[in-house]
Design a protein around this motif. Structure first.
Motif, PDB file in Angstrom:
ATOM      1  N   GLU A  79       1.930   8.715  -4.570  1.00 12.72           N
ATOM      2  CA  GLU A  79       3.300   8.185  -4.473  1.00 12.72           C
ATOM      3  C   GLU A  79       3.430   6.800  -5.118  1.00 12.72           C
ATOM      4  OE1 GLU A  79       4.458   8.272  -0.325  1.00 12.72           O
ATOM      5  OE2 GLU A  79       3.803  10.370  -0.173  1.00 12.72           O
ATOM      6  N   THR A  80       2.348   6.312  -5.709  1.00 10.94           N
ATOM      7  CA  THR A  80       2.373   4.965  -6.298  1.00 10.94           C
ATOM      8  C   THR A  80       3.023   5.024  -7.677  1.00 10.94           C
ATOM      9  OG1 THR A  80       0.350   4.393  -5.117  1.00 10.94           O
ATOM     10  CG2 THR A  80       0.930   3.005  -6.991  1.00 10.94           C
ATOM     11  N   GLY A 122       0.801  -1.221   0.000  1.00 17.13           N
ATOM     12  CA  GLY A 122       0.000   0.000   0.000  1.00 17.13           C
ATOM     13  C   GLY A 122       0.827   1.260   0.000  1.00 17.13           C
ATOM     14  N   GLY A 123       0.112   2.386   0.027  1.00 19.70           N
ATOM     15  CA  GLY A 123       0.754   3.690   0.050  1.00 19.70           C
ATOM     16  C   GLY A 123      -0.164   4.702  -0.602  1.00 19.70           C
ATOM     17  N   PRO A 124       0.116   5.987  -0.387  1.00 24.92           N
ATOM     18  CA  PRO A 124      -0.733   7.009  -0.999  1.00 24.92           C
ATOM     19  C   PRO A 124      -0.719   6.917  -2.528  1.00 24.92           C
ATOM     20  CG  PRO A 124       0.814   7.962   0.580  1.00 24.92           C
ATOM     21  CD  PRO A 124       1.223   6.546   0.388  1.00 24.92           C
ATOM     22  N   PHE A 125      -1.858   7.220  -3.130  1.00 21.56           N
ATOM     23  CA  PHE A 125      -1.997   7.108  -4.585  1.00 21.56           C
ATOM     24  C   PHE A 125      -0.944   7.940  -5.313  1.00 21.56           C
ATOM     25  CE2 PHE A 125      -4.116   8.533  -8.595  1.00 21.56           C
ATOM     26  CZ  PHE A 125      -4.109   7.301  -9.226  1.00 21.56           C
ATOM     27  N   ASN A 179      -5.183   4.291   0.480  1.00 16.83           N
ATOM     28  CA  ASN A 179      -3.793   3.829   0.526  1.00 16.83           C
ATOM     29  C   ASN A 179      -3.608   2.393   0.023  1.00 16.83           C
ATOM     30  OD1 ASN A 179      -2.779   6.266   1.515  1.00 16.83           O
ATOM     31  ND2 ASN A 179      -3.280   5.698   3.612  1.00 16.83           N
ATOM     32  N   ALA A 180      -4.542   1.938  -0.759  1.00 12.80           N
ATOM     33  CA  ALA A 180      -4.412   0.575  -1.314  1.00 12.80           C
ATOM     34  C   ALA A 180      -5.089   0.535  -2.675  1.00 12.80           C
ATOM     35  CB  ALA A 180      -5.046  -0.437  -0.370  1.00 12.80           C
ATOM     36  N   ALA A 194      -6.861  -2.645  -4.425  1.00 17.09           N
ATOM     37  CA  ALA A 194      -8.321  -2.651  -4.574  1.00 17.09           C
ATOM     38  C   ALA A 194      -8.720  -2.845  -6.040  1.00 17.09           C
ATOM     39  CB  ALA A 194      -8.913  -1.355  -4.022  1.00 17.09           C
ATOM     40  N   VAL A 195      -7.982  -2.207  -6.934  1.00 14.04           N
ATOM     41  CA  VAL A 195      -8.313  -2.359  -8.368  1.00 14.04           C
ATOM     42  C   VAL A 195      -8.105  -3.818  -8.788  1.00 14.04           C
ATOM     43  CG1 VAL A 195      -7.629  -1.683 -10.706  1.00 14.04           C
ATOM     44  CG2 VAL A 195      -7.857   0.052  -8.916  1.00 14.04           C
TER      45      VAL A 195
END
Ligand code: NDP
Length: 260
Positions: free
Chosen positions: A104-105, A99-102, A154-155, A159-160
């Protein structure tokens, strides 16, 4: 005897395949299927881990197979089918959670999750279906997540990917309607496995809590605020494989202590 295997040999002689069967949810489902009589191929990348699990029951068979690698999946499932017959039960369970903030993905991180959690299920189901003739009954199950039916902050890639596998089973349930095969998804909330345990050190540091405190923070994500145990997911998988569930097709079952 696994408490959820029902105590009868309902699956005697059937070949079942459980990806990620060397640990956590997959291991528990694999053991229950073996105890219900199935010959179970368990797959994963770690030969030693798989070998140790296979030693726990004579009907568990280890097969190294990386779902990120097309040839590994096609060759691995074909070899298992030669050894133990068509895949009558397929549990596409292998998955990763990061996970992580969108914002920063990275694209690489996005693709990594899709490769394992979505492409891996596509390849697993396609190869398992290729082992079946038109008359053979089969059950295809994917382990999605509550993140497959609702958004989680954050995931986003996770989730997608978990929404994606639900699209896959829904589409396959339509495309294979004339065949005696069902396609279903299980959507657990937070289950006490390595995926959850690996998050504990980070939470302990971030929120200055002990291990139980970190566990309680994760459990809050389940509606009843308890971490699930693997046997709760196994019970649902065993039911989906039962004769009584033969008309349950294209469905998602949420296991999360309440409404998601
Ligand atoms: P684990 O980490 O114990 O299990 C994941 C399994 O997937 C491992 O056995 C691992 O084996 C296998 N795996 C990962 N990547 C690959 C790969 N590239 N090729 C082959 N196998 C791979 O965690 P869980 O049991 O919790 O996870 C099982 C499934 O349940 C996952 O799909 C997860 O997303 C889902 N889930 C889990 C929840 C939870 O809270 N625990 C909640 C909802 C869904 P190896 O490392 O040997 O390759």
């Amino acid at each position: 005897m696994h408490p959820k295997s029902g105590g009868i040999m309902e699956h005697a002689g059937k070949h079942a395949l459980v990806t990620g069967g060397g640990s956590g949810i997959g291991k528990d489902i694999a053991i229950a299927l073996a105890q219900a009589g199935a010959e179970v191929t368990i797959t994963g990348r770690r030969a030693e881990t798989l070998g140790a699990v296979a030693a726990e029951h004579p009907r568990l068979h280890a097969q190294v197979m990386d779902v990120d690698d097309e040839n590994s999946v096609r060759d691995g499932i074909a070899a298992a089918a030669v050894a133990r017959g068509p895949i009558r039960i397929c549990v596409a369970n292998a998955g990763i959670a990061e996970g992580g903030p969108f914002e920063e993905t990275s694209l690489a991180a996005w693709r990594k999750i899709m490769t394992t959690n979505l492409d891996g299920v596509f390849l697993t189901f396609q190869a398992a279906l290729a082992s079946l003739d038109a008359e053979t009954q089969a059950r295809m199950i994917v382990i999605s997540s509550i993140a497959g039916v609702r958004g989680l902050k954050n995931a986003i890639p996770y989730a997608v990917s978990k929404h994606g596998v639900i699209g896959l089973i829904r589409g396959l349930s339509e495309e294979y309607m004339r065949r005696p095969i069902t396609f279903n998804a299980l959507c657990p909330g937070y289950v006490e496995t390595d995926i959850v345990r690996n998050q504990l050190p980070g939470l302990m540091k971030r929120f200055d809590v002990d291990e139980d405190g970190a566990r309680a923070l994760i459990a809050k994500g389940n509606r009843h605020q308890k971490l699930l145990e693997v046997d709760e997911i196994t019970a649902a998988a065993i039911w989906l494989c039962s004769d009584g569930a033969r008309s349950v097709n294209g469905q998602t079952t949420e296991i999360s202590g309440g409404q998601v």
